[in-house]
Design a protein around this motif. Sequence first.
Motif, PDB file in Angstrom:
ATOM      1  N   MET A 157     176.294  41.284 -10.438  1.00  0.00           N
ATOM      2  CA  MET A 157     177.151  40.727 -11.484  1.00  0.00           C
ATOM      3  C   MET A 157     178.360  40.016 -10.874  1.00  0.00           C
ATOM      4  O   MET A 157     178.817  38.988 -11.388  1.00  0.00           O
ATOM      5  CB  MET A 157     177.606  41.828 -12.438  1.00  0.00           C
ATOM      6  N   LEU A 158     178.868  40.545  -9.776  1.00  0.00           N
ATOM      7  CA  LEU A 158     179.962  39.889  -9.070  1.00  0.00           C
ATOM      8  C   LEU A 158     179.498  38.538  -8.530  1.00  0.00           C
ATOM      9  O   LEU A 158     180.207  37.531  -8.637  1.00  0.00           O
ATOM     10  CB  LEU A 158     180.455  40.784  -7.924  1.00  0.00           C
ATOM     11  N   GLN A 159     178.291  38.518  -7.955  1.00  0.00           N
ATOM     12  CA  GLN A 159     177.734  37.266  -7.441  1.00  0.00           C
ATOM     13  C   GLN A 159     177.532  36.246  -8.565  1.00  0.00           C
ATOM     14  O   GLN A 159     177.820  35.053  -8.394  1.00  0.00           O
ATOM     15  CB  GLN A 159     176.392  37.535  -6.756  1.00  0.00           C
ATOM     16  N   LEU A 160     177.027  36.709  -9.697  1.00  0.00           N
ATOM     17  CA  LEU A 160     176.773  35.815 -10.829  1.00  0.00           C
ATOM     18  C   LEU A 160     178.065  35.187 -11.343  1.00  0.00           C
ATOM     19  O   LEU A 160     178.139  33.970 -11.574  1.00  0.00           O
ATOM     20  CB  LEU A 160     176.070  36.581 -11.947  1.00  0.00           C
ATOM     21  N   PRO A 210     167.246  40.610 -13.242  1.00  0.00           N
ATOM     22  CA  PRO A 210     168.147  41.577 -12.600  1.00  0.00           C
ATOM     23  C   PRO A 210     168.940  42.425 -13.595  1.00  0.00           C
ATOM     24  O   PRO A 210     169.340  43.550 -13.277  1.00  0.00           O
ATOM     25  CB  PRO A 210     169.077  40.685 -11.775  1.00  0.00           C
ATOM     26  N   PHE A 211     169.161  41.897 -14.801  1.00  0.00           N
ATOM     27  CA  PHE A 211     170.021  42.582 -15.764  1.00  0.00           C
ATOM     28  C   PHE A 211     169.448  43.937 -16.199  1.00  0.00           C
ATOM     29  O   PHE A 211     170.185  44.840 -16.572  1.00  0.00           O
ATOM     30  CB  PHE A 211     170.236  41.694 -16.992  1.00  0.00           C
ATOM     31  N   TYR A 212     168.128  44.058 -16.151  1.00  0.00           N
ATOM     32  CA  TYR A 212     167.455  45.305 -16.510  1.00  0.00           C
ATOM     33  C   TYR A 212     167.922  46.453 -15.626  1.00  0.00           C
ATOM     34  O   TYR A 212     167.925  47.618 -16.034  1.00  0.00           O
ATOM     35  CB  TYR A 212     165.948  45.079 -16.366  1.00  0.00           C
ATOM     36  N   TRP A 240     167.201  40.165  -5.783  1.00  0.00           N
ATOM     37  CA  TRP A 240     168.092  39.256  -6.517  1.00  0.00           C
ATOM     38  C   TRP A 240     169.437  39.124  -5.814  1.00  0.00           C
ATOM     39  O   TRP A 240     170.000  38.029  -5.720  1.00  0.00           O
ATOM     40  CB  TRP A 240     168.293  39.762  -7.948  1.00  0.00           C
ATOM     41  N   VAL A 241     169.980  40.242  -5.330  1.00  0.00           N
ATOM     42  CA  VAL A 241     171.250  40.204  -4.602  1.00  0.00           C
ATOM     43  C   VAL A 241     171.117  39.341  -3.344  1.00  0.00           C
ATOM     44  O   VAL A 241     171.975  38.498  -3.050  1.00  0.00           O
ATOM     45  CB  VAL A 241     171.704  41.628  -4.233  1.00  0.00           C
ATOM     46  N   ALA A 242     170.008  39.555  -2.615  1.00  0.00           N
ATOM     47  CA  ALA A 242     169.781  38.789  -1.388  1.00  0.00           C
ATOM     48  C   ALA A 242     169.610  37.303  -1.691  1.00  0.00           C
ATOM     49  O   ALA A 242     170.082  36.443  -0.928  1.00  0.00           O
ATOM     50  CB  ALA A 242     168.545  39.328  -0.664  1.00  0.00           C
ATOM     51  N   ALA A 243     168.956  36.977  -2.798  1.00  0.00           N
ATOM     52  CA  ALA A 243     168.724  35.575  -3.159  1.00  0.00           C
ATOM     53  C   ALA A 243     170.019  34.854  -3.506  1.00  0.00           C
ATOM     54  O   ALA A 243     170.162  33.645  -3.240  1.00  0.00           O
ATOM     55  CB  ALA A 243     167.749  35.495  -4.332  1.00  0.00           C
ATOM     56  N   PHE A 244     170.975  35.561  -4.073  1.00  0.00           N
ATOM     57  CA  PHE A 244     172.228  34.924  -4.482  1.00  0.00           C
ATOM     58  C   PHE A 244     173.172  34.683  -3.305  1.00  0.00           C
ATOM     59  O   PHE A 244     174.115  33.889  -3.440  1.00  0.00           O
ATOM     60  CB  PHE A 244     172.926  35.759  -5.557  1.00  0.00           C
ATOM     61  N   ILE A 245     172.943  35.336  -2.180  1.00  0.00           N
ATOM     62  CA  ILE A 245     173.820  35.124  -1.021  1.00  0.00           C
ATOM     63  C   ILE A 245     173.748  33.684  -0.527  1.00  0.00           C
ATOM     64  O   ILE A 245     174.776  32.995  -0.453  1.00  0.00           O
ATOM     65  CB  ILE A 245     173.489  36.130   0.106  1.00  0.00           C
ATOM     66  N   PRO A 246     172.552  33.162  -0.180  1.00  0.00           N
ATOM     67  CA  PRO A 246     172.499  31.751   0.247  1.00  0.00           C
ATOM     68  C   PRO A 246     172.818  30.777  -0.881  1.00  0.00           C
ATOM     69  O   PRO A 246     173.382  29.706  -0.633  1.00  0.00           O
ATOM     70  CB  PRO A 246     171.052  31.592   0.737  1.00  0.00           C
ATOM     71  N   LEU A 247     172.453  31.136  -2.129  1.00  0.00           N
ATOM     72  CA  LEU A 247     172.749  30.260  -3.261  1.00  0.00           C
ATOM     73  C   LEU A 247     174.250  30.050  -3.413  1.00  0.00           C
ATOM     74  O   LEU A 247     174.726  28.913  -3.572  1.00  0.00           O
ATOM     75  CB  LEU A 247     172.168  30.848  -4.550  1.00  0.00           C
ATOM     76  N   ASN A 248     175.014  31.128  -3.347  1.00  0.00           N
ATOM     77  CA  ASN A 248     176.465  31.022  -3.488  1.00  0.00           C
ATOM     78  C   ASN A 248     177.108  30.306  -2.300  1.00  0.00           C
ATOM     79  O   ASN A 248     178.041  29.517  -2.459  1.00  0.00           O
ATOM     80  CB  ASN A 248     177.089  32.401  -3.666  1.00  0.00           C
TER      81      ASN A 248
END
Length: 264
Positions: A157-160, A210-212, A240-248
Motif C-alpha cells: 500500500m505504501l508502494q501504491l 494484492p488487496f485481498y 506484487w511488492v517485488a514488481a512495484f520496486i522496479p516500477l516505482n
Amino acid sequence: MKKYLEILKISFKAQIIYRMDVLFQLLFGITKIIFASVVWGVIFGSRSEVAGFTLNTMLSYYIVSSFLSCMDLSDITGNEMTWRIRDGTFSKYMVVPARVFGYLGAQTAGKAAFYLTFNLIAAVVWVLLFQIKFAITSNALLIIGALLMAALGLVFMLQLNYFLGILTFKFQDVWMFMMIKNNIVQFVTGSLIPLALLPQPVIDAMRLLPFYYVTYLPSMLLIGRNGEELLSGIIIIAVWVAAFIPLNLFTYNHLRKRYEGVGI
C-alpha cells in the motif's frame, strides 16, 4: 539503515504533539466496530451462523480488520508527495542523503508504530468492555504468517500510494486517482464486509489482486480460517511488492525530470 531508523524515531516522537489526531483515529476505529456490531447483530437475529461466521467470529473479524486498516497510513505518503510537488518544495527530498521512498516510508512507519500502541489498547478495551468472546487462533504458524502477510500488505500500500504521488510530476491533479483508489480499496480489502460473503467467482478473481492480502486474508488467518491460503498468499503479495520496486524506480527516475520546483 541507521539513517532511516532515525527518521522513524523522529516521526514517532512527533506524533505526541498531535494528540487530537490520535484521539480521532481511535474513535474512527471504535465507531466502525460499533456500527458493525449493530448491523450484524440485526442480520444474525436468531441465526447462529452466516456464511460460516458466528456473531463472535464476525465481530472478531471486524476488530482485527479495523486494527489492520488503521495501521495503513500510506495515504500520507501519496498526499505528501502530491502537495510537495505541486507546492514546489519537493526539492527537500531530492537533496537529503536518503532515497525518497525510504525517507517517506520511514516517516510513515514511525507514525504507524505510534498508532499501533493505541489501536491495540482500544481493541483490548473494546473486547473487555463489551465482553466479546474474541475468536483468535492459537496456531502459531497462522499468527506468524498473518503478521508477515499484513506487513507485506502495508509495504504494498505504501508502494501504491508512492506511485500515485509520483504521477503528480506528469498530471496536474491526481486527487481523482487517490479518491478512486480509496473507494476501491475500502471494498476489495474486506474492510467493509468480509469477502467470504461474495460469490465464489468474485473471490477467486480477487485472489489474483494484492488487496485481498492486505487486510482480509490476514484477518481471516488470525481468527483461524483460510489456513490453506497461507503460503500462496505470502507468495502472491511478495510478488506484487517485488514488481512495484522496479516500477516505482523507473517511474520516478523518468518523471522527476519534469520537476522544475525550487525551494527547500
